[in-house]
Scaffold this active site. Structure first.
Site, PDB file in Angstrom:
ATOM      1  N   THR A 133      38.280  40.646  38.398  1.00  0.00           N
ATOM      2  CA  THR A 133      37.797  40.851  39.768  1.00  0.00           C
ATOM      3  C   THR A 133      36.629  41.829  39.787  1.00  0.00           C
ATOM      4  O   THR A 133      35.552  41.525  40.333  1.00  0.00           O
ATOM      5  CB  THR A 133      38.942  41.384  40.671  1.00  0.00           C
ATOM      6  OG1 THR A 133      40.026  40.454  40.621  1.00  0.00           O
ATOM      7  CG2 THR A 133      38.486  41.564  42.101  1.00  0.00           C
ATOM      8  N   GLN A 140      40.354  31.995  33.087  1.00  0.00           N
ATOM      9  CA  GLN A 140      41.444  31.075  32.732  1.00  0.00           C
ATOM     10  C   GLN A 140      41.137  30.262  31.479  1.00  0.00           C
ATOM     11  O   GLN A 140      42.035  29.627  30.929  1.00  0.00           O
ATOM     12  CB  GLN A 140      41.734  30.117  33.892  1.00  0.00           C
ATOM     13  CG  GLN A 140      42.291  30.787  35.134  1.00  0.00           C
ATOM     14  CD  GLN A 140      43.710  31.338  34.929  1.00  0.00           C
ATOM     15  OE1 GLN A 140      44.381  31.051  33.934  1.00  0.00           O
ATOM     16  NE2 GLN A 140      44.150  32.142  35.876  1.00  0.00           N
ATOM     17  N   HIS A 145      44.843  40.052  30.964  1.00  0.00           N
ATOM     18  CA  HIS A 145      46.252  39.657  31.162  1.00  0.00           C
ATOM     19  C   HIS A 145      46.462  38.151  31.214  1.00  0.00           C
ATOM     20  O   HIS A 145      47.594  37.687  31.194  1.00  0.00           O
ATOM     21  CB  HIS A 145      46.857  40.353  32.384  1.00  0.00           C
ATOM     22  CG  HIS A 145      46.373  39.903  33.723  1.00  0.00           C
ATOM     23  ND1 HIS A 145      47.149  39.184  34.593  1.00  0.00           N
ATOM     24  CD2 HIS A 145      45.192  40.079  34.355  1.00  0.00           C
ATOM     25  CE1 HIS A 145      46.476  38.965  35.711  1.00  0.00           C
ATOM     26  NE2 HIS A 145      45.275  39.493  35.595  1.00  0.00           N
ATOM     27  N   CYS A 160      50.460  31.713  50.175  1.00  0.00           N
ATOM     28  CA  CYS A 160      51.478  32.153  51.126  1.00  0.00           C
ATOM     29  C   CYS A 160      51.108  33.529  51.653  1.00  0.00           C
ATOM     30  O   CYS A 160      50.784  34.416  50.868  1.00  0.00           O
ATOM     31  CB  CYS A 160      52.845  32.278  50.452  1.00  0.00           C
ATOM     32  SG  CYS A 160      53.398  30.775  49.684  1.00  0.00           S
ATOM     33  N   THR A 185      35.958  57.429  32.472  1.00  0.00           N
ATOM     34  CA  THR A 185      36.551  57.451  31.135  1.00  0.00           C
ATOM     35  C   THR A 185      37.282  56.132  30.883  1.00  0.00           C
ATOM     36  O   THR A 185      38.068  55.681  31.717  1.00  0.00           O
ATOM     37  CB  THR A 185      37.535  58.637  30.995  1.00  0.00           C
ATOM     38  OG1 THR A 185      36.800  59.827  31.257  1.00  0.00           O
ATOM     39  CG2 THR A 185      38.148  58.696  29.609  1.00  0.00           C
TER      40      THR A 185
END
Ligand code: PLP
Length: 366
Positions: free
Chosen positions: A71, A169, A191, A312, A227
């Site tokens: 992001t 992705q 992640h 949602c 940092t």
């Protein structure tokens, strides 16, 4: 019986290599900007991680800027390119789409197959103030559909524009190289590939224009002050190294899991993007008449973690912007479910996920 985790596109489990690298890094004291030996020790960890990420995407090591995730990296590129105009594809992740719209971006539509409409993009580019920054993802987080980046890049070059590719992705699931993509900016996230959450990178092509968003201590070559998160960088670097090394085998294995899952789905299930080029790990499908939010909860109770294809919020399911852009019927879009596999998924996971879906459909019909 163990839980089946089939939501890798949301976040992948931490790879053991990443956990080990993070554990080791957490035991090292020092600020990487300090010149004493403790500082140099953490600097070495940071630069080794940068080298792994650079190598995973075919970039120059000095052009990898660590950020708090994809992001932030997308925002730095969207603003830092200082382009005269911004164009964003209709199916970009909100992380990119919302910020691009805030910058006054024009939206490039997609075809029913989910690919950017090249003629429409060319027309938008023709009218856009120059240079234009075009933001297109390599692979979609909901459908897995892969964009024809080579053709998009050549349109952008012809128009004297800059290309920003969100590969969050795609990394680890298909080959990703900033040079081959002919992108000025590439964005990756830790992640999604089995590294820790909260770190990603903006990768710049040589000579790509870039103005930092914040002034500060000069870290990351003045491009992103503060940092650095050494342990997270170490984990990201370790995950990137394994993901890039194993990508060819992983792609074959993932496609096998995905195909096993799709073959075992109830006959009336509709798989979105089946005829398009797709990531090997992602299946977005709808079970006509079954509400997505009910299905996600029922599958969770059955020990299978999947994601709803619809958004949602406050208990209401909104139609997915991605499926709407592809012209999918609203009621069908509201029943979309996403299954996504990854580095630790097994054939049994795929079979159990499909069996749980079939059982859910039988229960709904009863
Ligand atoms: N871009 C895509 C395609 C994504 O799927 C995601 C995460 O879902 C992001 C960007 C945002 O990534 P991060 O969580 O690292 O900020």
């Amino acid at each position: 019986m163990s839980f089946v985790y089939a939501d890798y596109n949301a976040s992948a489990p931490l790879r053991p290599e990443a956990a080990e690298a993070m554990n080791a890094a957490l035991r090292v004291t020092g600020n990487p900007s300090s010149i004493h030996s403790a500082g140099r020790a953490t600097r070495r960890i940071l630069e080794d991680a940068r080298e792994s990420v650079a190598s995973a995407v075919g970039a120059r090591v000095e052009n990898v800027v660590f950020t708090s995730g994809a992001t932030e990296a997308l925002h730095l590129a969207l603003r830092g390119a200082r382009a005269a105009s911004v164009i964003v594809s209709a199916t970009e992740h909100d992380a990119c789409f919302a910020e691009a719209i805030a910058l006054g971006a024009k939206v490039a539509p997609v075809t029913r197959g989910g690919e950017v409409d090249l003629a429409a993009l060319q027309a938008i580019l023709r009218d856009a103030a120059k240079p234009a920054l075009v933001a297109v993802m390599l692979a979609n987080n909901e459908t897995g559909i892969v964009q024809p980046i080579a053709r998009i890049a050549s349109l952008v070059r012809e128009a004297g524009g800059l290309l920003l590719v969100d590969a969050a992705q795609a990394l680890g699931r298909m080959a990703v190289s900033i040079g081959d993509l002919d992108a000025s900016y590439l964005v990756v996230s830790s992640h999604k590939i089995g590294g820790p959450q909260g770190i990603g990178a903006l990768v710049l092509a040589p000579g790509a224009p870039f103005a930092a968003m914040h002034a500060g201590g000069g870290q990351e070559r003045g491009r992103r002050p503060g940092t650095e998160n050494i342990a997270a960088a170490a984990g990201f670097g370790a995950a990137a190294a394994v993901a890039a090394r194993d990508v060819e085998v992983a792609a074959v294995r993932l496609a096998m899991r995905r195909d096993v899952f799709e073959q075992d789905l109830p006959r009336d299930a509709i798989v979105f993007g089946r005829d398009s080029v797709r990531l090997p790990n992602t299946s977005l499908f709808a079970l006509p008449g079954v509400r997505a939010e009910t299905a996600v909860i029922a599958l969770d109770l059955a020990g299978v973690a999947v994601s709803s294809g619809a958004a949602c919020s406050s208990g209401k399911v909104r139609e997915s912007r991605v499926l709407k852009a592809m012209g999918v019927d609203e009621a069908l879009a509201k029943s979309a479910l996403r299954v996504s596999f990854g580095w630790n998924s097994t054939t049994e996971d795929a079979e159990r996920a499909a069996a749980a879906v079939a059982k859910l459909v039988r229960a709904e019909a009863a």
